[in-house]
Design an enzyme around this catalytic site. Structure first.
Site, PDB file in Angstrom:
ATOM      1  CB  ILE A   1      20.071  -9.168  39.244  1.00 57.85           C
ATOM      2  CG1 ILE A   1      19.758 -10.247  38.183  1.00 57.85           C
ATOM      3  CG2 ILE A   1      19.544  -7.756  38.924  1.00 57.85           C
ATOM      4  CD1 ILE A   1      18.313 -10.419  37.787  1.00 57.85           C
TER       5      ILE A   1
ATOM      6  CG  ASP B   1      28.027 -15.030  42.552  1.00 60.60           C
ATOM      7  OD1 ASP B   1      29.232 -15.274  41.859  1.00 60.60           O
ATOM      8  OD2 ASP B   1      28.159 -15.297  44.021  1.00 60.60           O
TER       9      ASP B   1
ATOM     10  CB  SER C   1      30.993  -8.475  47.071  1.00 63.16           C
ATOM     11  OG  SER C   1      31.550  -8.105  45.763  1.00 63.16           O
TER      12      SER C   1
ATOM     13  CB  SER D   1      31.439 -14.780  52.377  1.00 63.39           C
ATOM     14  OG  SER D   1      32.632 -14.691  52.533  1.00 63.39           O
TER      15      SER D   1
ATOM     16  CD  GLU E   1      37.501 -12.425  54.381  1.00 63.84           C
ATOM     17  OE1 GLU E   1      38.047 -12.981  53.592  1.00 63.84           O
ATOM     18  OE2 GLU E   1      38.182 -11.370  55.120  1.00 63.84           O
TER      19      GLU E   1
ATOM     20  CE1 TYR F   1      31.582  -9.271  51.588  1.00 63.97           C
ATOM     21  CE2 TYR F   1      33.097 -10.981  52.498  1.00 63.97           C
ATOM     22  CZ  TYR F   1      31.726 -10.621  51.585  1.00 63.97           C
ATOM     23  OH  TYR F   1      31.347 -11.318  50.753  1.00 63.97           O
TER      24      TYR F   1
HETATM   25  P1  NAP Z   1      29.502  -8.613  42.950  1.00 62.70           P
HETATM   26  O1  NAP Z   1      29.943  -8.850  41.671  1.00 62.70           O
HETATM   27  O2  NAP Z   1      30.483  -7.240  43.716  1.00 62.70           O
HETATM   28  O3  NAP Z   1      27.916  -8.085  42.849  1.00 62.70           O
HETATM   29  C1  NAP Z   1      27.292  -7.511  44.051  1.00 62.70           C
HETATM   30  C2  NAP Z   1      25.977  -6.898  43.575  1.00 62.70           C
HETATM   31  O4  NAP Z   1      25.576  -6.080  44.720  1.00 62.70           O
HETATM   32  C3  NAP Z   1      26.313  -5.785  42.370  1.00 62.70           C
HETATM   33  O5  NAP Z   1      25.074  -6.013  41.615  1.00 62.70           O
HETATM   34  C4  NAP Z   1      25.989  -4.361  43.233  1.00 62.70           C
HETATM   35  O6  NAP Z   1      25.381  -3.540  42.219  1.00 62.70           O
HETATM   36  C5  NAP Z   1      24.975  -5.003  44.140  1.00 62.70           C
HETATM   37  N1  NAP Z   1      24.952  -4.004  45.402  1.00 62.70           N
HETATM   38  C6  NAP Z   1      25.819  -3.382  46.035  1.00 62.70           C
HETATM   39  N2  NAP Z   1      25.354  -2.673  47.134  1.00 62.70           N
HETATM   40  C7  NAP Z   1      24.036  -2.556  46.929  1.00 62.70           C
HETATM   41  C8  NAP Z   1      23.048  -2.140  47.712  1.00 62.70           C
HETATM   42  N3  NAP Z   1      23.060  -1.333  48.495  1.00 62.70           N
HETATM   43  N4  NAP Z   1      21.545  -2.197  47.271  1.00 62.70           N
HETATM   44  C9  NAP Z   1      21.221  -3.279  46.221  1.00 62.70           C
HETATM   45  N5  NAP Z   1      22.328  -3.676  45.373  1.00 62.70           N
HETATM   46  C10 NAP Z   1      23.502  -3.735  45.834  1.00 62.70           C
HETATM   47  O7  NAP Z   1      29.506  -9.687  43.985  1.00 62.70           O
HETATM   48  P2  NAP Z   1      29.610 -11.480  43.682  1.00 62.70           P
HETATM   49  O8  NAP Z   1      30.881 -11.915  43.518  1.00 62.70           O
HETATM   50  O9  NAP Z   1      28.469 -11.549  42.698  1.00 62.70           O
HETATM   51  O10 NAP Z   1      28.971 -11.951  45.157  1.00 62.70           O
HETATM   52  C11 NAP Z   1      27.615 -12.005  45.212  1.00 62.70           C
HETATM   53  C12 NAP Z   1      27.210 -12.398  46.655  1.00 62.70           C
HETATM   54  O11 NAP Z   1      27.909 -13.425  47.241  1.00 62.70           O
HETATM   55  C13 NAP Z   1      27.964 -11.045  47.462  1.00 62.70           C
HETATM   56  O12 NAP Z   1      26.761 -10.854  48.705  1.00 62.70           O
HETATM   57  C14 NAP Z   1      29.067 -11.324  48.189  1.00 62.70           C
HETATM   58  O13 NAP Z   1      29.414 -10.929  49.177  1.00 62.70           O
HETATM   59  C15 NAP Z   1      28.803 -13.018  48.199  1.00 62.70           C
HETATM   60  N6  NAP Z   1      30.032 -13.898  48.085  1.00 62.70           N
HETATM   61  C16 NAP Z   1      30.785 -13.728  47.125  1.00 62.70           C
HETATM   62  C17 NAP Z   1      31.821 -14.646  46.925  1.00 62.70           C
HETATM   63  C18 NAP Z   1      32.708 -14.674  45.717  1.00 62.70           C
HETATM   64  O14 NAP Z   1      34.088 -15.422  45.838  1.00 62.70           O
HETATM   65  N7  NAP Z   1      32.298 -13.986  44.491  1.00 62.70           N
HETATM   66  C19 NAP Z   1      32.131 -15.728  47.966  1.00 62.70           C
HETATM   67  C20 NAP Z   1      31.053 -15.656  48.980  1.00 62.70           C
HETATM   68  C21 NAP Z   1      30.139 -14.722  49.284  1.00 62.70           C
HETATM   69  P3  NAP Z   1      26.319  -2.316  41.882  1.00 62.70           P
HETATM   70  O15 NAP Z   1      26.803  -3.021  40.437  1.00 62.70           O
HETATM   71  O16 NAP Z   1      25.183  -1.375  41.540  1.00 62.70           O
HETATM   72  O17 NAP Z   1      27.384  -1.946  42.881  1.00 62.70           O
HETATM   73  O1  G4F Z   2      40.420 -11.623  45.207  1.00 64.28           O
HETATM   74  P1  G4F Z   2      40.182 -11.135  46.790  1.00 64.28           P
HETATM   75  O2  G4F Z   2      40.306  -9.776  46.838  1.00 64.28           O
HETATM   76  O3  G4F Z   2      39.106 -12.130  47.419  1.00 64.28           O
HETATM   77  P2  G4F Z   2      38.679 -12.053  48.980  1.00 64.28           P
HETATM   78  O4  G4F Z   2      39.502 -11.183  49.704  1.00 64.28           O
HETATM   79  O5  G4F Z   2      39.322 -13.548  49.283  1.00 64.28           O
HETATM   80  O6  G4F Z   2      37.171 -12.141  49.062  1.00 64.28           O
HETATM   81  C1  G4F Z   2      36.470 -12.741  48.027  1.00 64.28           C
HETATM   82  O7  G4F Z   2      36.069 -13.965  48.368  1.00 64.28           O
HETATM   83  C2  G4F Z   2      35.366 -13.983  49.519  1.00 64.28           C
HETATM   84  C3  G4F Z   2      34.958 -15.346  50.113  1.00 64.28           C
HETATM   85  O8  G4F Z   2      36.197 -15.912  50.729  1.00 64.28           O
HETATM   86  C4  G4F Z   2      33.998 -13.157  49.335  1.00 64.28           C
HETATM   87  F1  G4F Z   2      33.132 -13.484  50.399  1.00 64.28           F
HETATM   88  C5  G4F Z   2      34.471 -11.875  49.102  1.00 64.28           C
HETATM   89  O9  G4F Z   2      33.074 -11.273  48.697  1.00 64.28           O
HETATM   90  C6  G4F Z   2      35.258 -11.883  47.810  1.00 64.28           C
HETATM   91  O10 G4F Z   2      34.545 -12.372  46.725  1.00 64.28           O
HETATM   92  O11 G4F Z   2      41.708 -11.480  47.398  1.00 64.28           O
HETATM   93  C7  G4F Z   2      42.069 -12.965  47.521  1.00 64.28           C
HETATM   94  C8  G4F Z   2      43.395 -13.011  48.082  1.00 64.28           C
HETATM   95  C9  G4F Z   2      43.741 -12.202  49.390  1.00 64.28           C
HETATM   96  O12 G4F Z   2      44.472 -12.763  50.219  1.00 64.28           O
HETATM   97  C10 G4F Z   2      44.308 -10.880  49.105  1.00 64.28           C
HETATM   98  O13 G4F Z   2      45.226 -10.463  50.267  1.00 64.28           O
HETATM   99  O14 G4F Z   2      44.503 -12.422  47.129  1.00 64.28           O
HETATM  100  C11 G4F Z   2      45.341 -11.599  47.880  1.00 64.28           C
HETATM  101  N1  G4F Z   2      45.714 -10.305  47.139  1.00 64.28           N
HETATM  102  C12 G4F Z   2      47.164 -10.109  46.745  1.00 64.28           C
HETATM  103  N2  G4F Z   2      47.076  -9.309  46.005  1.00 64.28           N
HETATM  104  C13 G4F Z   2      45.173  -9.564  46.279  1.00 64.28           C
HETATM  105  C14 G4F Z   2      45.976  -8.654  45.754  1.00 64.28           C
HETATM  106  N3  G4F Z   2      43.678  -9.432  46.536  1.00 64.28           N
HETATM  107  C15 G4F Z   2      43.394  -8.057  45.545  1.00 64.28           C
HETATM  108  N4  G4F Z   2      42.065  -8.053  45.589  1.00 64.28           N
HETATM  109  N5  G4F Z   2      44.265  -7.319  44.768  1.00 64.28           N
HETATM  110  C16 G4F Z   2      45.491  -7.491  45.120  1.00 64.28           C
HETATM  111  O15 G4F Z   2      46.175  -6.873  44.465  1.00 64.28           O
END
Ligand code: NAP
Ligand code: G4F
Length: 325
Positions: A10, A14, A87, A128, A130, A154
């Protein structure tokens, strides 16, 4: 009576938007947060949600089964959103065991606590894009039927979680669904994801606070949407008539280079003058291309995103401009 929702993760991007969305729809919202050594950072994304008395958080962790069981027993939620995860994809190479423990075994812990204590609830799993890894259909999209060939610890952890949800759905007749979400960002996106990193740096360069930006692979393509649109989809997935799996995406793709070009140009800068590559940010294996086909969610759930790539970028640029001013 108000519906009760329970959210893991939470305090994340998200989780915090989802809490606000559900509170605005008169849910009573519960969440678990982990213990942080700097307690004042714990709730920074929940500032708005905490103004509503219908939000309650307690300490818990996906790796601490006793905390999950206690929550499920005492709250008996109607809807469970399992968003907690390690994440960050590149960091999953640095911390593979923690990533698998939390994102795979942690989901099983949560599922068991749900099955044993409140099996009539509905369960949402944050799956995801991914998971698709380097699989792409012939028409250049990924969809619900695309093979899953993950290319990171991941991605592997999320494939386990996706499959165990489907297994429990069938084996125990549970309402457990996967939302397969493509990348989504917002002003609340963590600083080490590429969108926030690029936008924050471009704003700081514009204001004379920084002079260069180091990135990894600029030729990776992602389908980027807005977190606010995507948390709405999570709620629609759980309010569908039956449990199922849905891709949520904008159906458009852009490269990291396109992102730099758009963001720097918006600030009247040329990205080529400031962006340099640092191999430190490359991944052991890169996922080169994502573009999601969300036709199923659009036709079955009636979900449509409100933000485009450009309005998402603009929202984040505005936020970081205001922050620095
Ligand atoms: P986020 O900002 O990194 O939030 C992750 C949350 O999980 C944080 O509140 C974190 O708490 C908590 N957490 C981590 N490890 C935990 C554990 N062991 N027990 C309980 N809580 C834990 O990620 P988000 O972008 O909101 O994404 C939400 C979910 O959607 C994740 O499962 C992510 O993998 C998935 N997802 C995200 C995307 C995207 O593009 N954002 C896309 C596809 C799927 P702390 O603050 O304490 O670390
Ligand atoms: O923003 P990113 O780190 O996101 P990534 O790896 O796509 O993962 C995110 O999306 C997933 C869904 O497809 C989620 F499941 C996951 O939890 C997360 O939210 O990187 C995006 C792209 C990658 O290709 C990475 O190689 O950006 C490229 N990139 C280039 N330079 C970089 C950087 N990414 C990061 N984080 N930092 C850089 O300096």
């Amino acid at each position: 009576m108000n519906k009760k929702a329970f959210i893991t993760g939470i305090s994340g991007q998200d989780g915090s938007y989802l809490a606000e969305y559900l509170l605005s729809r008169d849910y009573k919202v519960y969440g678990i947060v982990r213990r942080h050594s700097i307690a004042e950072h714990q709730d920074s994304r929940l500032e708005n949600a905490y103004k509503n008395p219908n939000l309650e958080c307690e300490y818990g962790d996906l790796l601490d089964t006793s905390s999950l069981e206690r929550s499920m027993k005492s709250i008996k939620p109607d809807e469970i959103y399992n968003l907690a995860a390690q994440s960050h994809v590149r960091i999953s190479y640095d911390m593979p065991q923690f990533t698998i423990q939390t994102n795979a075994v942690g989901v099983l812990n949560m599922l068991e606590a749900y099955r044993q204590n409140c099996p009539s609830a509905k369960f949402y799993q944050a799956s995801s894009s991914e998971m698709f890894g380097d699989s792409v259909d012939k028409d250049e999209f990924q969809r619900e039927t695309t093979a899953m060939t993950p290319v990171s610890p991941y991605g592997c952890s999320k494939v386990f979680a996706y499959n165990i949800i489907r297994n429990y759905r069938k084996a125990y007749n549970l309402f457990a669904s996967n939302g397969i979400l493509f990348n989504h960002e917002s002003p609340r996106r963590g600083a080490n994801f590429v969108s926030t990193k690029v936008i924050k740096a471009a704003v700081r360069i514009k204001l004379g606070l920084q002079d260069k930006l180091e990135l990894g692979n600029m030729d990776a393509y992602r389908d980027w949407g807005h977190s606010k649109d995507y948390v709405r989809a999570m709620n629609m997935v759980l309010n569908h008539e039956k449990p199922d799996d849905f891709v949520i995406s904008t159906m458009k793709t852009h490269s990291v280079r396109d992102m730099c070009e758009y963001v720097f140009a918006k600030l009247e800068l040329n990205y080529e003058d400031y962006v340099v590559q640092n191999p430190k940010y490359l991944r052991a294996e890169e996922l080169p291309y994502l573009k999601g086909d969300s036709t199923k969610a659009r036709t079955t759930l009636g979900w449509e995103p409100e933000y485009t790539f450009e309005t998402l970028m603009d929202d984040m640029i505005d936020h970081w401009m205001k922050h620095h001013e």
